[in-house]
Design a protein around this motif. Structure first.
Motif, mmCIF file in Angstrom:
data_model
loop_
_atom_site.group_PDB
_atom_site.id
_atom_site.type_symbol
_atom_site.label_atom_id
_atom_site.label_comp_id
_atom_site.label_asym_id
_atom_site.label_seq_id
_atom_site.Cartn_x
_atom_site.Cartn_y
_atom_site.Cartn_z
ATOM 1 N N GLY A 1 0.813 -1.259 0.036
ATOM 2 C CA GLY A 1 -0.167 0.030 -0.023
ATOM 3 C C GLY A 1 0.891 1.332 -0.050
ATOM 4 N N LEU A 2 1.876 1.368 0.795
ATOM 5 C CA LEU A 2 2.590 2.449 0.893
ATOM 6 C C LEU A 2 3.532 2.595 -0.172
ATOM 7 C CD1 LEU A 2 1.505 2.542 3.883
ATOM 8 C CD2 LEU A 2 4.042 3.300 4.405
ATOM 9 N N SER A 3 3.781 1.691 -0.929
ATOM 10 C CA SER A 3 4.653 1.560 -2.348
ATOM 11 C C SER A 3 3.813 2.382 -3.473
ATOM 12 C CB SER A 3 5.097 0.333 -2.667
ATOM 13 O OG SER A 3 6.138 -0.421 -1.615
ATOM 14 N N ARG A 4 2.570 1.835 -3.153
ATOM 15 C CA ARG A 4 1.586 2.505 -4.392
ATOM 16 C C ARG A 4 1.509 4.098 -4.146
ATOM 17 N NH1 ARG A 4 -4.800 2.279 -5.418
ATOM 18 N NH2 ARG A 4 -4.739 3.443 -7.180
ATOM 19 N N SER A 5 1.632 4.329 -2.851
ATOM 20 C CA SER A 5 1.263 5.827 -2.198
ATOM 21 C C SER A 5 2.552 6.618 -2.925
ATOM 22 C CB SER A 5 1.199 6.282 -0.852
ATOM 23 O OG SER A 5 0.010 5.399 -0.312
ATOM 24 N N VAL A 6 3.852 5.872 -2.568
ATOM 25 C CA VAL A 6 5.051 6.777 -2.930
ATOM 26 C C VAL A 6 5.186 6.877 -4.579
ATOM 27 C CG1 VAL A 6 7.364 6.393 -3.133
ATOM 28 C CG2 VAL A 6 6.224 5.747 -1.115
ATOM 29 N N ARG A 7 4.756 5.950 -5.298
ATOM 30 C CA ARG A 7 4.717 6.027 -6.787
ATOM 31 C C ARG A 7 3.731 7.005 -7.034
ATOM 32 N NH1 ARG A 7 5.236 1.332 -10.992
ATOM 33 N NH2 ARG A 7 7.421 0.818 -9.849
ATOM 34 N N GLU A 8 2.687 7.259 -6.810
ATOM 35 C CA GLU A 8 1.484 8.193 -7.017
ATOM 36 C C GLU A 8 2.032 9.511 -6.705
ATOM 37 O OE1 GLU A 8 -1.687 10.034 -8.087
ATOM 38 O OE2 GLU A 8 -1.472 7.955 -8.478
#
Length: 900
Positions: free
Chosen positions: A151-158
């Motif tokens: 989940g946090l990896s997706r936030s970072v990429r966004e």
């Protein structure tokens, strides 16, 4: 009812793990729905490869106290736990292990290395979570996050892609801070500057043929702390208004050891009053020189390899040398050529890597940056509007100064462990693709020959999203809807730049809201000498050692008690005995009360059934509840700890519990039932008051209270079921209906009387265990007149055999020794267990001692040099000491006269 037996000795090891398990398995750390606004805290995530140190112990103790308080207030309370992947630190741990195996990460390859790092992460993560449980952190483990989880990896990429689309992320060839040991760029905030012994080296640069200084000299003097960098010089600069060198501007000098000629340029950066007023310009290895080079279109020559050795841009003999060796070689060669003038020892600030302490080199390389000015302006505006507030307020100045002078943030790191930068390059057409999803082919030419950027993002790039990424952003999750913005951030002042300010910027940019309202900044934990705790000094204290020896409550309470706003905490292991003694006091007082339930019946007690003593303790309990609430609402932890300590130890144990012994000693069954019901009610509410600061011992004792326990209401004590666990009980309210100023005034007077008599006994050297008689005068209509009604309490608490009331102080018995207080005078009856001759001899010896002290002070104050040179406050303090000594001598002399 039967007596309830607590173990005789307080031993936290008997119950702390069991109690924590009951809290966790019972779901008591998870927020309950309710009408109140939620209280939300996100944990500052510890590095996943670290071990909790005393700083973590303080930080998590303070969070736990305020979280437990708001939970007991009935607010939906969430404390989000988690850990940080800590790119540089974690990669270093794995690389050190590989080095012991005779391998490097390159031997494994990127994929295998990352797999090995995940294994290390798992091992260390289990240690950290176990430690948090041991110190009692009431975090919601069902919501635990990790900065590299899906989940946090997706936030970072966004966030990366969005900032790139908004023109706030860019890539360029810039001068960055480079750690040659970690092999990566560092942000400005990750460089720690230390005063270091060094030298200023003075070197001659020869002017080109036909050029000379006004005095005829054909060479100029340059001073530098890093002579090896001259190999990368591309100019010499002077101030444009410096008349000494006006004729040289535009001329050239021979750069020693290189065979190159470099120009002399004019730039206002040069301080013409410092040194010779001539400065070597090395654009690739100094940030100020970099700016000069851009203004003058100077060449930029990088002389370093990533590992800190000199590269092919320098003469062959220096290639491959590390900077210290190259410095030595350059100086030797300059001396041989007659171009070395002198070396002067200096102390100067040297930048070092915050992780490995390696000297940081300015280094030219391709890196990714975030434009910070637009983000900082929003964060400054939020502070000015009061959307965020700092406790203590002084930290606002630190925050605002950094924001106003902010520089762009270098976010790329040359590591393998971390969030891979979501950028791909096409090998066929050169297209750069920035994407939220991994592309299969080039978006421009369709080629499948694309490769991802090899760098990862700075660890703080994921941490600055922590308050909202942990709640599910960018998805519109129920948690994000319910618990964002969070309420408070509790952290140390050393990461205001790294983390606090950046979180405010990210929250405003991506959610439109500041990520938290309250920012509590606490100090650092230091040793008794004021030194920062570190492995190198060997002065660190393992919080788990404290828990093992004294218990988790002792750790938490001691740190809170010592945590004065805005100050560092100086501790050693002995400091935690204070918290242990307090926990032991709570245990023993409760053991006494519960042990006196034999044959008793709990009853409802109407307000009219409360004695003045009962009304006084409720008044004090009410005041303590108000004080603790006020303290915790404004994060004054030490004030809250002080309030519960003073109430429970002094008011409740030393006065109220002791005074109630009269009811058990002299009362009938009805009075004993009434007294024990009130006593249990006060104990139950006191445990609720103390719980956030000492959760384990209070929870354990609470479980032994009778299921139906007297509970205080506005006007009576009614029997009510206690909560299943104290953690979910309600926090005491401050209620003005329970205030009784008259009882407070009268018992304050009684306390003053008891303390005065106890003090007089000590002064007279009377054994505290021996009973003595006193003569007592009380002023009519004063609060001290309470003694006539409470003579039994006075006798018990002051250790008196009898009290003779006298109409005036002049009626005191001959030879009596007296003490004076507000509205009363008390006199010890010498002759009843007190040898008057022996006492007179004692006072005479004391007089001689004090006369000697007074003589020394008189001599000191009679010294004109001392009086004229010492600070005024010191002289005033000495005069005050002398006045006090004279008063004491006079009083003791009066005692002797009466006794003789």
């Amino acid at each position: 009812m039967k007596a309830i037996e607590l173990e005789k000795a307080y031993n936290p090891k008997d119950f702390e793990d069991r109690v924590y398990s009951a809290w966790e398995t019972g779901g008591h750390f998870q927020p309950k729905s309710g009408p109140e606004s939620p209280f939300v805290v996100v944990i500052p995530p510890p590095n996943v490869t670290g071990v909790l140190h005393m700083g973590h112990g303080l930080n998590n103790s303070l969070q736990d106290i305020v979280v437990r308080y708001h939970r007991m207030r009935g607010e939906p309370t969430l404390w989000v736990p988690g850990t940080d992947h800590a790119g540089i630190a974690t990669q270093n741990v794995v690389e050190k292990r590989l080095k012991k195996e005779g391998k490097s990460r390159h031997d494994l390859g990127r994929e295998a290395f990352v797999e090995r790092t995940w294994e290390v992460k798992k091992e260390h993560h289990e240690t950290i979570t176990r430690q948090l449980r041991k110190i009692g952190a009431s975090v919601d483990w069902t919501r635990e996050r990790f900065t590299l989880d899906e989940g946090l990896s997706r936030s970072v990429r966004e966030v990366f892609v969005t900032l790139y689309e908004r023109g706030l992320i860019y890539r360029g060839n810039y001068l960055v801070n480079w750690c040659t040991s970690c092999g990566t760029a560092l942000a400005d905030d990750e460089v720690e500057h230390e005063d270091t012994n060094g030298a200023m080296y003075h070197i001659w640069y020869e002017l080109e043929a036909g050029s000379a200084l006004p005095d005829g000299s054909t060479r100029i003097e340059i001073a530098t702390t890093r002579p090896e960098t001259l190999l990368g010089d591309t100019a010499v600069a002077v101030h444009p208004e410096d008349e000494r060198y006006a004729s040289l501007i535009g001329k050239h000098v021979h750069l020693p050891l290189t065979g190159r000629m470099i120009p002399i340029v004019a730039d206002t950066y040069v301080d013409r009053t410092f040194g010779t007023g001539m400065v070597k310009i090395t654009p690739a290895h100094d940030p100020n020189d970099w700016e000069v080079s851009k203004r003058h279109n100077l060449p930029v020559i990088n002389i370093l390899n990533p590992d800190g050795t000199l590269n092919a841009e320098v003469p062959e003999k220096y290639r491959g040398l590390k900077c210290p060796a190259a410095r030595k070689a350059v100086i030797e060669d300059l001396k041989e050529l007659g171009l070395f003038k002198e070396e002067k020892k200096i102390t100067h600030a040297v930048g070092k890597c915050y992780r490995c302490n390696t000297v940081v080199e300015p280094y030219l390389s391709d890196q990714w940056f975030v434009k910070m000015r637009p983000l900082a302006d929003k964060a400054l505006d939020a502070w000015k509007k009061g959307e965020i507030r700092f406790y203590p307020q002084k930290w606002e100045n630190t925050y605002s100064r950094w924001m106003e002078g902010i520089r762009d943030w270098c976010i790329s790191r040359q590591l393998w462990w971390g969030h891979r930068i979501p950028v791909w390059y096409c090998r066929d057409c050169g297209e750069m693709i920035v994407s939220r999803d991994d592309p299969a082919s080039c978006s421009k030419c369709g080629s499948a020959k694309i490769e991802q950027d090899s760098d990862v993002l700075d660890t703080w790039f994921s941490s600055w999203l922590w308050p909202f990424s942990t709640l599910g952003w960018p998805e519109k999750t129920p948690d994000l809807e319910s618990f964002y913005p969070t309420t408070a951030l509790v952290t140390a002042y050393d990461i205001i730049f790294f983390w606090v300010a950046r979180m405010v910027m990210a929250g405003l940019e991506f959610t439109g809201k500041a990520p938290f309202r309250d920012i509590y900044i606490h100090g650092l934990v230091r040793d008794k000498q004021g030194r920062k705790m570190s492995k190198s000094l060997g002065n660190g204290i393992d919080p788990l050692e404290i828990v093992d020896e004294f218990g988790a409550d002792a750790l938490k309470f001691t740190l809170a008690f010592m945590c004065a706003a805005g100050q560092d905490i100086l501790v050693d292991k002995e400091s935690f005995k204070m918290g242990s003694r307090f926990a032991n006091k709570i245990w023993n007082a409760s053991r006494y009360i519960l042990g006196n339930l034999e044959g008793r019946e709990l009853v409802s007690v109407p307000k009219s059934g409360l004695t003045e003593l009962d009304r006084w303790i409720y008044h004090r309990l009410n005041a303590a509840a108000g004080a603790v609430r006020s303290a915790l609402e404004s994060y004054r932890y030490n004030d809250g700890a002080q309030a519960i300590y003073e109430f429970f130890w002094n008011d409740f144990c030393d006065w109220y519990v002791e005074a109630t012994k009269l009811s058990f000693r002299n009362g009938d069954d009805a009075e004993k039932n009434r007294a024990v019901s009130v006593l249990l009610s006060v104990l139950e509410e006191s445990l609720r008051l103390v719980h956030p600061f000492l959760p384990f011992v209070t929870e354990e004792i609470y479980g032994f209270l009778p299921a139906a326990c007297a509970r205080s209401a506005d006007d009576s004590l009614g029997l009510a079921e206690r909560a299943s666990l104290l953690i979910s009980a309600s926090y005491p309210e401050s209620n003005e209906n329970r205030c009784d100023e008259a009882a407070e005034a009268r018992f304050t007077a009684l306390q003053e009387m008891v303390r005065s008599i106890r003090g007089l006994r000590v002064e007279c050297g009377i054994d505290p265990a021996s009973k003595i008689g006193i003569a007592l005068f009380t002023e009519a209509g004063s609060d001290a007149a309470v003694a006539r009604e409470k003579v039994d309490i006075l006798q018990m608490l002051a250790g008196l055999s009898r009290v003779d009331f006298i109409p005036s102080p002049s009626d005191r018995p001959k030879g009596a020794i007296g003490t004076v207080g507000k509205g009363f005078e008390a006199f010890i009856l010498v002759g009843e267990g007190v040898d008057s001759g022996q006492l007179a001899n004692r006072f005479e010896k004391e007089i001689l001692k004090e006369q000697g002290n007074a003589s020394r002070l008189e001599a000191k104050l009679g010294n004109a040099s001392f009086v004229s040179n010492a600070p005024e406050d010191v002289v005033a303090a000495e005069k005050s000491k002398l006045d006090e000594l004279r008063r004491r001598i006079e009083k003791l002399s009066g005692y002797v006269a009466d006794l003789r």
